[in-house]
Write an enzyme that holds these catalytic residues in place. Structure first.
Site, PDB file in Angstrom:
ATOM      1  N   GLY A 183      15.309  42.406 -10.759  1.00 13.09           N
ATOM      2  CA  GLY A 183      15.061  43.445 -11.758  1.00 13.09           C
ATOM      3  C   GLY A 183      14.726  42.968 -13.155  1.00 13.09           C
ATOM      4  N   THR A 184      13.761  42.083 -13.252  1.00 14.25           N
ATOM      5  CA  THR A 184      13.323  41.661 -14.594  1.00 14.25           C
ATOM      6  C   THR A 184      11.811  41.517 -14.613  1.00 14.25           C
ATOM      7  OG1 THR A 184      13.355  39.872 -16.241  1.00 14.25           O
ATOM      8  CG2 THR A 184      13.926  39.239 -13.990  1.00 14.25           C
ATOM      9  N   SER A 185      11.196  41.915 -15.738  1.00 18.02           N
ATOM     10  CA  SER A 185       9.734  41.816 -15.844  1.00 18.02           C
ATOM     11  C   SER A 185       9.295  40.377 -16.094  1.00 18.02           C
ATOM     12  CB  SER A 185       9.233  42.706 -16.984  1.00 18.02           C
ATOM     13  OG  SER A 185       9.817  42.292 -18.206  1.00 18.02           O
ATOM     14  N   HIS A 210      21.696  37.043 -23.412  1.00 20.32           N
ATOM     15  CA  HIS A 210      21.275  37.821 -24.594  1.00 20.32           C
ATOM     16  C   HIS A 210      22.428  38.562 -25.266  1.00 20.32           C
ATOM     17  CE1 HIS A 210      16.882  37.883 -22.919  1.00 20.32           C
ATOM     18  NE2 HIS A 210      17.187  36.745 -23.486  1.00 20.32           N
ATOM     19  N   ASP A 259      25.081  44.568 -20.731  1.00 17.83           N
ATOM     20  CA  ASP A 259      26.153  45.400 -20.181  1.00 17.83           C
ATOM     21  C   ASP A 259      27.167  44.515 -19.452  1.00 17.83           C
ATOM     22  OD1 ASP A 259      25.622  45.203 -17.244  1.00 17.83           O
ATOM     23  OD2 ASP A 259      23.740  46.203 -17.726  1.00 17.83           O
ATOM     24  N   GLN A 303      20.332  38.607 -18.259  1.00 16.83           N
ATOM     25  CA  GLN A 303      19.758  38.934 -19.571  1.00 16.83           C
ATOM     26  C   GLN A 303      20.387  40.219 -20.091  1.00 16.83           C
ATOM     27  OE1 GLN A 303      15.178  38.363 -19.421  1.00 16.83           O
ATOM     28  NE2 GLN A 303      15.817  38.506 -17.292  1.00 16.83           N
ATOM     29  N   TYR A 320      22.650  50.760 -30.935  1.00 17.92           N
ATOM     30  CA  TYR A 320      23.571  50.069 -30.030  1.00 17.92           C
ATOM     31  C   TYR A 320      24.828  50.904 -29.743  1.00 17.92           C
ATOM     32  CZ  TYR A 320      20.515  46.088 -29.875  1.00 17.92           C
ATOM     33  OH  TYR A 320      19.422  45.294 -29.633  1.00 17.92           O
TER      34      TYR A 320
HETATM   35  C1  BJW Z   1      13.991  47.530 -11.141  1.00 19.36           C
HETATM   36  C2  BJW Z   1      14.499  48.807 -10.878  1.00 19.36           C
HETATM   37  C3  BJW Z   1      15.454  48.918  -9.845  1.00 19.36           C
HETATM   38  C4  BJW Z   1      13.074  48.978 -12.482  1.00 19.36           C
HETATM   39  N1  BJW Z   1      15.824  47.809  -9.191  1.00 19.36           N
HETATM   40  N2  BJW Z   1      14.381  46.444 -10.462  1.00 19.36           N
HETATM   41  C5  BJW Z   1       6.413  37.206 -31.264  1.00 19.36           C
HETATM   42  C6  BJW Z   1       7.395  37.794 -32.085  1.00 19.36           C
HETATM   43  C7  BJW Z   1       8.764  37.549 -31.870  1.00 19.36           C
HETATM   44  C8  BJW Z   1       9.151  36.731 -30.823  1.00 19.36           C
HETATM   45  C9  BJW Z   1       8.182  36.152 -30.022  1.00 19.36           C
HETATM   46  C10 BJW Z   1       6.854  36.387 -30.231  1.00 19.36           C
HETATM   47  N3  BJW Z   1       6.150  35.713 -29.271  1.00 19.36           N
HETATM   48  C11 BJW Z   1       6.998  35.085 -28.465  1.00 19.36           C
HETATM   49  C12 BJW Z   1       8.245  35.329 -28.910  1.00 19.36           C
HETATM   50  C13 BJW Z   1       9.464  34.838 -28.264  1.00 19.36           C
HETATM   51  C14 BJW Z   1      10.196  36.012 -27.670  1.00 19.36           C
HETATM   52  C15 BJW Z   1       9.451  36.471 -26.449  1.00 19.36           C
HETATM   53  O1  BJW Z   1       9.612  36.019 -25.352  1.00 19.36           O
HETATM   54  N4  BJW Z   1       8.570  37.427 -26.586  1.00 19.36           N
HETATM   55  C16 BJW Z   1       7.774  37.892 -25.460  1.00 19.36           C
HETATM   56  C17 BJW Z   1       7.565  39.394 -25.608  1.00 19.36           C
HETATM   57  C18 BJW Z   1       6.526  37.060 -25.401  1.00 19.36           C
HETATM   58  N5  BJW Z   1      11.531  35.530 -27.381  1.00 19.36           N
HETATM   59  C19 BJW Z   1      12.455  35.479 -28.301  1.00 19.36           C
HETATM   60  O2  BJW Z   1      12.298  35.876 -29.437  1.00 19.36           O
HETATM   61  C20 BJW Z   1      13.767  34.846 -27.874  1.00 19.36           C
HETATM   62  N6  BJW Z   1      14.140  33.827 -28.786  1.00 19.36           N
HETATM   63  C21 BJW Z   1      13.412  32.731 -29.002  1.00 19.36           C
HETATM   64  O3  BJW Z   1      12.377  32.511 -28.424  1.00 19.36           O
HETATM   65  O4  BJW Z   1      13.956  31.891 -29.931  1.00 19.36           O
HETATM   66  C22 BJW Z   1      13.224  30.753 -30.362  1.00 19.36           C
HETATM   67  C23 BJW Z   1      14.081  30.095 -31.425  1.00 19.36           C
HETATM   68  C24 BJW Z   1      14.511  28.801 -31.231  1.00 19.36           C
HETATM   69  C25 BJW Z   1      15.301  28.199 -32.224  1.00 19.36           C
HETATM   70  C26 BJW Z   1      15.636  28.902 -33.368  1.00 19.36           C
HETATM   71  C27 BJW Z   1      15.229  30.209 -33.548  1.00 19.36           C
HETATM   72  C28 BJW Z   1      14.434  30.821 -32.559  1.00 19.36           C
HETATM   73  C29 BJW Z   1      14.878  35.888 -27.899  1.00 19.36           C
HETATM   74  C30 BJW Z   1      14.676  36.968 -26.894  1.00 19.36           C
HETATM   75  C31 BJW Z   1      15.761  38.019 -27.050  1.00 19.36           C
HETATM   76  C32 BJW Z   1      15.514  39.210 -26.165  1.00 19.36           C
HETATM   77  N7  BJW Z   1      16.319  40.273 -26.586  1.00 19.36           N
HETATM   78  C33 BJW Z   1      16.296  41.545 -25.846  1.00 19.36           C
HETATM   79  C34 BJW Z   1      17.177  42.567 -26.583  1.00 19.36           C
HETATM   80  C35 BJW Z   1      18.640  42.084 -26.496  1.00 19.36           C
HETATM   81  C36 BJW Z   1      19.654  43.089 -26.602  1.00 19.36           C
HETATM   82  C37 BJW Z   1      19.380  44.462 -26.045  1.00 19.36           C
HETATM   83  O5  BJW Z   1      19.557  44.690 -24.827  1.00 19.36           O
HETATM   84  O6  BJW Z   1      19.028  45.312 -26.863  1.00 19.36           O
HETATM   85  O7  BJW Z   1      16.755  41.353 -24.498  1.00 19.36           O
HETATM   86  S1  BJW Z   1      14.664  42.192 -25.611  1.00 19.36           S
HETATM   87  C38 BJW Z   1      14.956  42.858 -24.002  1.00 19.36           C
HETATM   88  O8  BJW Z   1      14.079  42.172 -23.050  1.00 19.36           O
HETATM   89  C39 BJW Z   1      16.397  42.457 -23.647  1.00 19.36           C
HETATM   90  C40 BJW Z   1      16.230  42.027 -22.219  1.00 19.36           C
HETATM   91  O9  BJW Z   1      17.301  41.179 -21.837  1.00 19.36           O
HETATM   92  C41 BJW Z   1      14.900  41.330 -22.210  1.00 19.36           C
HETATM   93  C42 BJW Z   1      14.279  41.214 -20.830  1.00 19.36           C
HETATM   94  O10 BJW Z   1      13.945  42.458 -20.323  1.00 19.36           O
HETATM   95  P1  BJW Z   1      14.069  42.729 -18.754  1.00 19.36           P
HETATM   96  O11 BJW Z   1      15.492  42.639 -18.350  1.00 19.36           O
HETATM   97  O12 BJW Z   1      13.114  41.896 -18.018  1.00 19.36           O
HETATM   98  O13 BJW Z   1      13.676  44.300 -18.702  1.00 19.36           O
HETATM   99  P2  BJW Z   1      12.228  44.970 -18.523  1.00 19.36           P
HETATM  100  O14 BJW Z   1      12.357  46.395 -18.931  1.00 19.36           O
HETATM  101  O15 BJW Z   1      11.186  44.178 -19.182  1.00 19.36           O
HETATM  102  O16 BJW Z   1      11.956  44.880 -16.957  1.00 19.36           O
HETATM  103  C43 BJW Z   1      12.696  45.680 -16.060  1.00 19.36           C
HETATM  104  C44 BJW Z   1      12.321  45.312 -14.632  1.00 19.36           C
HETATM  105  O17 BJW Z   1      13.155  46.038 -13.770  1.00 19.36           O
HETATM  106  C45 BJW Z   1      10.872  45.634 -14.249  1.00 19.36           C
HETATM  107  O18 BJW Z   1      10.264  44.511 -13.633  1.00 19.36           O
HETATM  108  C46 BJW Z   1      11.022  46.796 -13.254  1.00 19.36           C
HETATM  109  O19 BJW Z   1      10.038  46.779 -12.223  1.00 19.36           O
HETATM  110  C47 BJW Z   1      12.383  46.525 -12.695  1.00 19.36           C
HETATM  111  N8  BJW Z   1      13.106  47.663 -12.142  1.00 19.36           N
HETATM  112  N9  BJW Z   1      13.900  49.693 -11.709  1.00 19.36           N
HETATM  113  C48 BJW Z   1      15.291  46.598  -9.512  1.00 19.36           C
HETATM  114  N10 BJW Z   1      16.001  50.088  -9.515  1.00 19.36           N
END
Ligand code: BJW
Length: 226
Positions: A165-167, A99, A84, A81, A48
């Site tokens: 811009g989110t997957s 997040h 930054d 999400q 981080y």
């Molecule tokens: C462009 C572009 C351009 C490219 N212009 N677009 C098994 C194990 C553990 C957890 C789980 C599990 N199964 C399910 C879960 C739940 C889990 C989850 O969803 N997992 C999935 C993988 C299935 N979720 C959680 O754990 C969440 N918590 C939860 O469910 O709690 C339950 C609970 C209840 C009560 C008590 C206790 C628990 C928490 C989720 C936290 C996510 N954290 C992160 C890291 C945070 C900090 C950091 O930044 O380091 O958040 S993970 C990461 O993914 C980050 C992001 O915010 C998040 C989403 O990613 P995002 O933004 O969509 O990015 P990408 O890379 O995926 O996509 C980028 C997109 O941009 C693409 O579509 C490109 O095409 C596009 N792009 N260039 C526009 N120029």
């Protein structure tokens, strides 16, 4: 409006799951889970710190700036999400960070004790007022996302939902699009193929944020109230 990592890609910040994304270099389980923090605090802090350093060298891009214009004409709430602060630095005033925030630290024993980080570095030995180690103020996998109910309310009340811009692969944030009221259009701006369930009022503008958001904003700004 819901934004993800693609929103900041043109500011030079890497996404997570694209080719060259952050998860190609680091396993989620090594750096973004509570277990990782218990196992190796140095590694998590370094990961981080590095990203915070990059953020301080980055500036908002044309998509962030276009949304500031939109706020001059419409009520716009940004649910991001991203950890930054580029929406805020661009000038958007209503930003909800689902997040967490990279430039903040929090107590590892009391979630409500939050601190601004001065500069880029959070170190072992940086303590909260109760004497516990500070951790990055981010929501890791397996941790609750406390702002979801409020975010659902905002999406549900919206007349237009813009998703940028989110997957849409991380829940519960990805489920927010289903909180849109029936008949409300959902417009997704992303050059890739997010995991969007095809609903009848969903439209996909397959463009990078800079181009796509500017295009949509220009259109909305040119509308006169009927
Ligand atoms: C462009 C572009 C351009 C490219 N212009 N677009 C098994 C194990 C553990 C957890 C789980 C599990 N199964 C399910 C879960 C739940 C889990 C989850 O969803 N997992 C999935 C993988 C299935 N979720 C959680 O754990 C969440 N918590 C939860 O469910 O709690 C339950 C609970 C209840 C009560 C008590 C206790 C628990 C928490 C989720 C936290 C996510 N954290 C992160 C890291 C945070 C900090 C950091 O930044 O380091 O958040 S993970 C990461 O993914 C980050 C992001 O915010 C998040 C989403 O990613 P995002 O933004 O969509 O990015 P990408 O890379 O995926 O996509 C980028 C997109 O941009 C693409 O579509 C490109 O095409 C596009 N792009 N260039 C526009 N120029």
């Amino acid at each position: 409006m819901l934004s993800g990592a693609g929103m900041s890609a043109e500011s030079g910040l890497r996404t997570f799951r694209d080719h060259g994304g952050l998860w190609e270099e680091h396993s989620i389980y090594d750096v973004a889970t509570p277990e990782a923090w218990l196992r190796d605090q140095d590694l998590v802090l370094r990961f981080y710190n590095q990203r915070r350093k990059q953020l301080l060298e980055s500036i908002p891009n044309s998509a962030h700036l276009a949304l500031v214009d939109l706020e001059k004409k419409f009520k716009l709430t940004i649910i991001t999400q991203n950890i930054d602060d580029l929406h805020e630095r661009a000038g958007s005033t209503e930003v909800m960070h689902l997040h967490g925030e990279l430039r903040k630290a929090r107590s590892s024993v009391r979630e409500d004790l939050l601190y601004d980080i001065d500069g880029w570095e959070l170190k072992q030995g940086d303590l909260c007022e109760e004497g516990s180690q500070l951790r990055p103020h981010v929501v890791w996998f397996g941790e609750a996302v406390p702002m979801i109910p409020k975010a659902e309310e905002i999406v549900n009340a919206a007349d237009l939902v813009i998703v940028i811009g989110t997957s849409l692969s991380v829940y519960p944030a990805a489920g927010l699009i289903h909180a849109a009221s029936s008949g409300v259009p959902v417009i997704l701006i992303d050059p890739g193929n997010p995991e969007m369930n095809k609903a009848s009022d969903t439209y996909h503008l397959r463009k990078p944020a800079g181009e796509g958001v500017t295009q949509l904003t220009d259109l909305l700004m040119s509308l006169d109230q009927a």
